[in-house]
Design an enzyme around this catalytic site. Sequence first.
Site, mmCIF file in Angstrom:
data_model
loop_
_atom_site.group_PDB
_atom_site.id
_atom_site.type_symbol
_atom_site.label_atom_id
_atom_site.label_comp_id
_atom_site.label_asym_id
_atom_site.label_seq_id
_atom_site.Cartn_x
_atom_site.Cartn_y
_atom_site.Cartn_z
ATOM 1 N N TYR A 131 0.868 -1.182 0.000
ATOM 2 C CA TYR A 131 0.000 0.000 0.000
ATOM 3 C C TYR A 131 0.898 1.223 0.000
ATOM 4 O O TYR A 131 1.844 1.295 0.786
ATOM 5 C CB TYR A 131 -0.893 0.001 1.239
ATOM 6 N N ASP A 182 9.333 2.825 -0.751
ATOM 7 C CA ASP A 182 8.323 3.505 0.073
ATOM 8 C C ASP A 182 8.662 3.183 1.522
ATOM 9 O O ASP A 182 8.283 2.127 2.032
ATOM 10 C CB ASP A 182 6.925 3.018 -0.323
ATOM 11 N N LYS A 213 5.012 9.635 8.394
ATOM 12 C CA LYS A 213 4.825 9.119 9.760
ATOM 13 C C LYS A 213 5.878 9.649 10.747
ATOM 14 O O LYS A 213 5.795 10.775 11.217
ATOM 15 C CB LYS A 213 4.773 7.584 9.732
HETATM 16 P P1 KE4 Z 1 -0.606 8.551 4.359
HETATM 17 O O1 KE4 Z 1 -1.114 9.232 3.134
HETATM 18 O O2 KE4 Z 1 -1.694 7.751 5.051
HETATM 19 O O3 KE4 Z 1 0.154 9.482 5.317
HETATM 20 O O4 KE4 Z 1 0.527 7.495 3.924
HETATM 21 C C1 KE4 Z 1 0.186 6.526 2.950
HETATM 22 C C2 KE4 Z 1 1.124 5.351 3.078
HETATM 23 C C3 KE4 Z 1 2.151 5.217 2.178
HETATM 24 N N1 KE4 Z 1 3.032 4.192 2.260
HETATM 25 C C4 KE4 Z 1 2.935 3.273 3.240
HETATM 26 C C5 KE4 Z 1 3.921 2.158 3.300
HETATM 27 C C6 KE4 Z 1 1.899 3.366 4.203
HETATM 28 O O5 KE4 Z 1 1.812 2.437 5.182
HETATM 29 C C7 KE4 Z 1 0.984 4.430 4.131
HETATM 30 C C8 KE4 Z 1 -0.170 4.570 5.108
HETATM 31 N N2 KE4 Z 1 -0.304 3.528 6.077
HETATM 32 C C9 KE4 Z 1 -1.651 3.305 6.561
HETATM 33 C C10 KE4 Z 1 -1.626 2.148 7.555
HETATM 34 N N3 KE4 Z 1 -0.984 0.984 7.101
HETATM 35 C C11 KE4 Z 1 -2.236 4.529 7.176
HETATM 36 C C12 KE4 Z 1 -3.451 4.295 8.037
HETATM 37 C C13 KE4 Z 1 -4.725 4.701 7.342
HETATM 38 O O6 KE4 Z 1 -4.811 4.582 6.106
HETATM 39 O O7 KE4 Z 1 -5.646 5.127 8.076
#
Ligand code: KE4
Length: 430
Positions: free
Chosen positions: A144, A239, A267
Amino acid sequence: MKTDLSRSFFHRAQQSIPGGVSSPVRACKSVGCDPVFIERANGSKVYDVDGNEYVDFVCSWGPMILGHNHPAVARAVTAALAKGTSFGAPTPLEVELAELVCQAMPSVEKVRFVNSGTEATMSAIRLARGYTKKNVVVKFDGCYHGHADAFLVQAGSGVVTLGIPGSPGVPEEVVKNTISIPYNDFSTLEATLSDDSLNIACLIMEPVAANMGVVPPAPGFLEKVRELTAKHGILLIFDEVITGFRLSLGGAQAKFNVMPDLTCMGKIIGGGLPVGAYGGKKEIMGLIAPEGPVYQAGTLSGNPLAMAAGIATLQTLAEPEFYQRLDAKAAAFAEGLSSLARKYGLPATLNRAGSVLTAFFTEGPVTDFKSALASDTKLFAAFYREMLAQGIYLAPSQFEAAFISAAHSQAELDLTLEKTELTFRKLAKR
Ligand code: KE4
């Protein structure tokens, strides 16, 4: 466990917010209960609006590696706040954080701040397409990279949790430029990357997958990805939104000594405030406006409060032995979980990378999306609900990760294992 106020907030929230949440996975749909509404947090704990206390293993989905409300971070944000919240202008703080990121991440020579991981990854693939003048993006099933159109193909995290087959609203033209292949599958990797007719601009990957649950790279897999992308003129994007500053101060690239062309971060570098970043070689980053023609912008990029939180966090992470101590705690905790699952005869596979881990409810091994999907999500849901009732706050999805922070004391981890044993004993009798 009293949940009156959470229930009333959830009802009220659903009148004005889709699903009553600001991000889908928080709705707890796959674990058969309603979400609790959190009022405050401190250290390793979160407290809901009904006054229930929980040991927190979500850690805001990764950012809170120091624990909540760390004094150094709180002091830094308070000091920045006294000078204002947003200027829409360059500030010394973003220069300081950029220098810390470039010092820490071995392949990053220049970095641009954005406001989320999604912004970081979508900007990185735009840059890769601009640099290579090709359009196709390769990703891995179950990984993801945020919710930009190009990534919603065989995606992990909330997409797989909610069983969404892709996402309506993503045009076919976009989907046809995204190729998703199985993680840790050397032969499909080689066949795909060697096919020059595909016109591949970049391969984006989580160097340790954590959005199908935690799935580490097979021995030699990252090296093979690096070798093949270099050989075929394909940019390699790591990523590291989760692994960056989580697996080591230099992320997964330092841990595995495999250097990507571009790195996406998020994060932890925001210390709990909204920040994303992408960076890499000067030669590639030089294409980003205003230096070059690839456009990317953001009103709140480099926000001073977020920069202050990130600086305080990275300075604390740089303390000697920080990661050794954190990973030792996590390793012992994971071993405890595994031995309890064996003791009660529950099908469980414990995957861990540093202080991020997932207990898959399946015999395993879990080495890719297909084997992760074999997990018993109903058993996970029952586990989740029972642990929540015992004051343990886990990610509400079998396909997410648990995070250990510096604030988790040994006593709290031991208590969590005791509560896990009570839960496993109940589940074993089902
Ligand atoms: P954000 O746009 O949510 O800040 O980051 C996206 C993203 C990109 N790459 C990786 C490896 C990620 O894990 C994420 C976002 N992680 C999720 C949880 N696995 C965020 C939680 C959510 O979507 O509410």
